[in-house]
Design an enzyme around this catalytic site. Structure first.
Site, PDB file in Angstrom:
ATOM      1  CD  GLU A 263      24.981 108.267  11.992  1.00  0.00           C
ATOM      2  OE1 GLU A 263      24.510 107.123  11.805  1.00  0.00           O
ATOM      3  OE2 GLU A 263      25.391 108.663  13.093  1.00  0.00           O
ATOM      4  CD  GLU A 317      33.304 104.495  14.081  1.00  0.00           C
ATOM      5  OE1 GLU A 317      33.524 105.072  15.157  1.00  0.00           O
ATOM      6  OE2 GLU A 317      32.264 104.660  13.408  1.00  0.00           O
ATOM      7  CE  LYS A 320      29.465 102.007  15.641  1.00  0.00           C
ATOM      8  NZ  LYS A 320      28.743 102.680  14.547  1.00  0.00           N
ATOM      9  CD  GLU A 326      25.483  98.673  14.328  1.00  0.00           C
ATOM     10  OE1 GLU A 326      25.983  99.801  14.361  1.00  0.00           O
ATOM     11  OE2 GLU A 326      24.280  98.471  14.091  1.00  0.00           O
TER      12      GLU A 326
END
Length: 441
Positions: A263, A317, A320, A326
């Site tokens: 990542e 997302e 999250k 985030e």
């Protein structure tokens, strides 16, 4: 004479093809993370079609959703499957359980290709009992693979596995992790599997939000950071982080263990207290990282070879937990499938595909930790908010101050892959025409 000219023309044609080749093929070292903690995701088939139009050749999943896996059949894109931390105990204690997992989740056919299985996330932190079961779990999964399988089996680590990383040549693993880490490294070496790491220059910048640090993290012009231990000079944080891990592996005697970046990314938005989380910075980081990988420059410690890198992530997302950033690492929009910002990943020179089909229902899946930070993360249960304690792999920069590179700013143009390809093709044609004229005129 005619035969000699024909031979020269044939050699010239071959040269031109070699010149064009690196810019016309998809690079095998560029991957992307496909997260699912959102309620507005397009169908997997739309995502597979989108990624086929990019330079991405590998996708990391955080689970084993059959619909997602099957969507990539016939695409030529390989997958890294994920097994949760909660599976480790069963895998370690029962070879039959590991074999059942492999049989259930790895396709019986060769499509889609499964390149790797990642068992757990940041397992070495938090629960010592779980950490001690990691290698037996990996061994049982590996033993359950078909004979002569090329699938690699590993686990993902945060940068917090390092006790030291500044300068990169001082990279060394935390001694308190040795009981679990040493047998893990032996397993990776024996099976030819990679060491998976999550370097995030963004979190390094958060801990030192100065202009010179930002330039160093975004691959922008800077004075560089000399490493007195190796005599090398670093011009970006990504290389410094990767080489710190390389130094730690070498110090343990595992020069044969490959590093794969599982990542890395940069959020395009964040809260008022999240320095640097902007579209301009995200675009600069991702586009410059892609350009850096494509250059095949490698790192100062391992030049001439780009490290396999999975960008984070395909989409935002929205489910999250944690800071606003985030939720904001997505490179593509869920509704239009257009790029959030230019990345240099698109093969057709556009910024994405047309609108996706109706969003797929949101799956009910186990909690997945947020992108691994640069520090060790404590054990977390479902629904618990990650604890963020960023650690900067590099010290205060010796770099000269530099302003962020914003879209359209003078001297800050980052050509896309398509632009590079077109430029190189045009130069190839002009060069060829000139040489042919010299030969025949």
């Amino acid at each position: 004479m005619a035969g000699g000219r024909q031979l020269l023309l044939l050699l010239l044609w071959g040269f031109l093809q070699l010149v064009r080749l690196p810019f016309s093929v998809t690079q095998s070292f560029i991957g992307i993370n496909y997260g699912d903690m959102a309620d507005n995701l397009p169908p997997p088939s739309s995502t597979a079609r989108l990624l086929q139009s990019t330079a991405v050749t590998k996708v990391r999943l955080y689970g084993t959703d059959p619909a997602v896996i099957s969507a990539f059949a016939g695409t030529g894109i390989s997958l890294m499957l994920g097994a949760a931390n909660g599976d480790i105990h069963n895998f370690a204690s029962s070879p039959a359980a590991a074999a059942a997992w492999v049989a259930a989740h790895l396709p019986s056919s060769s499509s889609p290709a499964i390149s790797a299985v990642s068992v757990g996330n940041e397992v070495l932190f938090g629960d010592p009992a779980l950490a001690s079961q990691l290698v037996p779990a990996l061994q049982n999964i590996y033993a359950a693979l078909p004979p002569n399988s090329s699938v690699k089996v590993s686990t993902v680590h945060a940068m917090g596995v390092l006790a030291s990383s500044d300068p990169p040549s001082s990279g060394v693993f935390k001694p308190e992790l040795a009981a679990a880490l040493d047998p893990l490294l032996a397993f990776l070496s024996k099976t030819g599997s990679p060491f998976l790491i999550n370097p995030y220059p963004y979190f390094a910048y958060q801990s030192d939000p100065r202009p010179e640090t930002l330039a160093f993290c975004l691959f922008q012009p800077n004075a560089g950071r000399p490493d007195a231990g190796s005599g090398l000079t670093y011009t970006n944080m990504f290389d410094a982080q990767v080489d710190a891990v390389r130094a730690a592996l070498d110090a343990k005697g595992y020069k044969d263990v490959e590093i794969v970046v599982a990542e890395t990314g940069w959020p395009h938005s964040g809260g008022p207290d999240e320095a640097g989380a902007t579209v301009e910075n995200a675009r600069a980081f991702v586009a410059n990282l892609v350009s850096h990988l494509r250059s095949m420059a490698g790192t100062p410690r391992v030049p001439g070879k780009s490290v396999d890198t999975y960008l984070f992530a395909v989409y935002d997302e929205d489910l999250k937990p944690g800071q606003p950033s985030e939720k904001s690492f997505g490179l593509f929009q869920t509704s239009s499938l257009a790029e959030t910002y230019p990345t240099g990943l698109m093969r057709n020179g556009t910024n994405g595909l047309g609108p996706a089909m109706a969003p797929a229902p949101s799956p009910t899946l186990p909690f997945r930790p947020s992108p691994a930070l640069a520090s060790p993360a404590p054990a977390r249960g479902p629904g618990q908010q990650p604890q963020v304690t960023p650690v900067q792999p590099g010290s205060a920069a010796a770099a000269a101050p530099s302003t962020p590179c914003t879209q359209g700013a003078a001297g800050c143009h980052n050509p896309s892959a398509a632009e590079s390809s077109r430029t190189t093709s045009a130069l190839s044609i002009l060069t060829g025409a000139w040489l042919i004229c010299l030969l025949l005129c």
